[in-house]
Scaffold this active site. Sequence first.
Site, short mmCIF file in Angstrom:
data_model
loop_
_atom_site.label_atom_id
_atom_site.label_comp_id
_atom_site.label_asym_id
_atom_site.label_seq_id
_atom_site.Cartn_x
_atom_site.Cartn_y
_atom_site.Cartn_z
N ASN A 150 14.74 -13.63 -29.01
CA ASN A 150 15.78 -13.28 -28.05
C ASN A 150 17.06 -12.86 -28.78
O ASN A 150 17.36 -13.36 -29.87
CB ASN A 150 16.06 -14.43 -27.08
N ILE A 151 17.78 -11.92 -28.18
CA ILE A 151 19.03 -11.43 -28.74
C ILE A 151 20.08 -11.42 -27.62
O ILE A 151 19.93 -10.70 -26.64
CB ILE A 151 18.87 -10.00 -29.32
N GLU A 152 21.11 -12.25 -27.79
CA GLU A 152 22.16 -12.34 -26.79
C GLU A 152 23.30 -11.38 -27.10
O GLU A 152 23.55 -11.05 -28.26
CB GLU A 152 22.69 -13.78 -26.72
N CYS A 172 15.39 -10.73 -23.89
CA CYS A 172 14.52 -11.87 -24.15
C CYS A 172 13.50 -11.57 -25.24
O CYS A 172 13.16 -10.41 -25.50
CB CYS A 172 13.78 -12.26 -22.87
N GLU A 214 10.29 -12.01 -25.25
CA GLU A 214 9.06 -11.36 -24.78
C GLU A 214 9.22 -9.84 -24.73
O GLU A 214 8.32 -9.10 -25.11
CB GLU A 214 8.68 -11.88 -23.38
N CYS A 241 11.26 -15.40 -17.98
CA CYS A 241 12.07 -14.99 -16.83
C CYS A 241 11.35 -13.89 -16.04
O CYS A 241 10.34 -13.35 -16.48
CB CYS A 241 13.45 -14.51 -17.29
N CYS A 267 10.96 -10.40 -17.85
CA CYS A 267 9.89 -10.43 -18.85
C CYS A 267 8.52 -10.39 -18.17
O CYS A 267 7.62 -9.67 -18.60
CB CYS A 267 10.00 -11.68 -19.72
#
Length: 136
Positions: free
Chosen positions: A48-50, A59, A61, A90, A93
């Site tokens: 995941n990369i925020e 996300c 996935e 989520c 995804c």
Amino acid sequence: MSKETKTRERELIKKAKSVMPNAGCKHSGYQVGCALLTSCGAMIAGVNIESDSYGLTICAERICLGNALTAGKKDFVLMAIATKNGGSSCGACRQLMAEYCPKDMPVIFCNEKEEVTGRTTIAELLPNAFVLSPVK
């Protein structure tokens, strides 16, 4: 479950867990690692990369699927997702998984101790998914 299947699952779970520290989760601290297995045995991973503008967060996935498709991989047979507590995917995804993965493909959720917390399939994750062109 055959010994070979169990071994493949363990390897994929280890792969998903091993990439968790690479997650770019500067706001939540919630690391997620994902790994996809193809029919030829290739393992593709993602984290995941925020983003500071939360809506741009991606996300694990979706990153994993993007990495696989970028590498020309399409024949997916198994996905493992690792989080500290074995959290589930989520809705966004689930939608992309339904579009690019076989309906009967197993999905395994595990925690940071590599303990399986859930098993499901793409079809069970998102029943009656909106898909214009189903994966064959």
